[in-house]
Design an enzyme around this catalytic site. Structure first.
Site, short mmCIF file in Angstrom:
data_model
loop_
_atom_site.label_atom_id
_atom_site.label_comp_id
_atom_site.label_asym_id
_atom_site.label_seq_id
_atom_site.Cartn_x
_atom_site.Cartn_y
_atom_site.Cartn_z
N LEU A 262 1.99 8.71 -0.67
CA LEU A 262 3.32 8.14 -0.42
C LEU A 262 3.51 7.67 1.02
O LEU A 262 4.63 7.43 1.46
CB LEU A 262 4.41 9.16 -0.80
CG LEU A 262 4.40 9.62 -2.27
CD1 LEU A 262 5.56 10.59 -2.54
CD2 LEU A 262 4.48 8.44 -3.23
N GLY A 263 2.42 7.56 1.76
CA GLY A 263 2.48 6.95 3.09
C GLY A 263 3.07 7.85 4.17
O GLY A 263 3.68 7.35 5.12
N ASP B 129 0.64 -0.34 3.86
CA ASP B 129 1.51 0.83 4.07
C ASP B 129 2.43 0.63 5.27
O ASP B 129 3.65 0.80 5.17
CB ASP B 129 0.66 2.10 4.28
CG ASP B 129 -0.01 2.56 3.00
OD1 ASP B 129 0.00 1.80 2.02
OD2 ASP B 129 -0.54 3.69 2.98
#
Ligand code: MEV
Length: 319
Positions: free
Chosen positions: A106-107, A152
């Site tokens: 999820l970065g 991202d």
């Protein structure tokens, strides 16, 4: 001096991870429900360059000088000092709070970089533009793995759903309608560095096969862009599932991710896939209002560590 803070969201890749490293387009969405917040406090009596980093969630309480050169926080700060031609940044205390699960696709790393770059540049009186923030965060991403595509840092900085293709201008996506995703964390740690290296190795051993995988993912991404633009959620769901089939052939899924995806599909999801680097981390399931709670329950029963729902809307406020 009052405290200065900045935030940055998490992200999810809707389709196109890994292929994006090889020049294919990919679609990413910000997840503002999960945030990193970086707060800067001045340390007026300490000599310049004295920087304390506190991140209670990961048990970090260190002086910047104690961190390895390749530590992403140290790297971000030294890139900032270079950017502003400073031999030392002013003395400060940096507090990092994040509710983004680490190594879950999820970065979380890029989100810390973006919030940190924003907060520190504001603290020294020169808040950077999004393009500059994203460019510095991209340099930090290279620590996580040597060939980041840039997706991202871009989606996390700009905070809007976008189509990303290396070397081309990003394209914000005008969604015809809002849609709902359920995100479920397998609890297995996902190392983007490891999966990107594995894919590179496999690509070198079977270039034609992998080039086909990448090309086919690129086609799915373009179809998904169209589905989002016309609001065809059933089509989008099928495309997510087709993307997952290819990621599975690339050995990026795991039995746990497969179980979660299976549970989501059996309880009525329109489509589901892993998101991000894979080899663990999170899955995303596209749902409608009728099956949303059923899918959530099924994912919890299938052993997801965390399950949450997000509604993805046009960030320009149209829907
Ligand atoms: C990671 O969020 C996405 C990958 O495609 C790597 C990258 O694009 O740099 C796996």
């Amino acid at each position: 001096m009052p405290a200065i803070f900045a935030t940055a969201p998490a992200k999810a890749i809707l389709l196109g991870e890994h292929a994006v490293v090889y020049g294919q387009p990919a679609i990413a969405i910000p997840l503002p429900q999960l945030q990193t917040k970086v707060t800067i406090l001045a340390s007026p009596i300490a000599p310049s360059g004295t920087i304390q980093i506190l991140s209670p969630a990961i048990g970090l309480d260190a002086q910047i000088t104690d961190l390895a050169e390749e530590h992403p926080i140290k790297k971000a700060l030294s890139l900032l000092a270079n950017h502003f031609n400073l031999s030392n940044l002013p003395a400060m205390k940096v507090l990092i709070h994040s509710d983004i699960p680490v190594a879950a696709g999820l970065g979380s790393g890029a989100s810390v970089s973006v919030a940190l770059i924003r907060a520190v540049s504001s603290f020294i009186g020169h808040p950077l533009h999004d393009e500059q923030v994203s460019a510095i965060a991209f340099e930090v991403e290279k620590i996580h793995h040597s060939t980041p595509s840039g997706i991202d840092n871009t989606v996390i900085t700009f905070g809007r759903s976008l189509l990303f293709e290396h070397g081309k201008a990003m394209q914000f996506i005008d969604l015809k309608e809002a849609f709902d995703l359920i995100i479920a964390d397998s609890g297995e740690k996902s190392s983007t560095r490891e999966t990107v290296e594995m894919v590179r190795h496999d690509f070198q051993n079977a270039p034609h096969l992998y080039q086909d995988y990448f090309d086919n993912i690129g086609i799915l991404v373009k179809q998904a862009l169209f589905a989002l633009q016309i609001g065809s959620m059933n089509t989008l769901g099928s495309l997510l599932t087709e993307n997952q089939l290819i990621l599975n052939k690339m050995k990026l899924s795991t039995p746990k991710l497969d179980d979660l995806i299976g549970a989501a599909m059996q309880s009525g999801a329109l489509g589901a896939k892993l998101t991000g680097g894979g080899g663990g981390g999170c899955i995303i399931a596209l749902v409608d209002s009728i099956n949303s709670s059923k899918v959530r329950d099924a994912l919890t029963e299938a052993g997801a560590l965390g399950v949450f729902s997000v509604t993805i809307k046009n960030q320009n406020g149209i829907n």
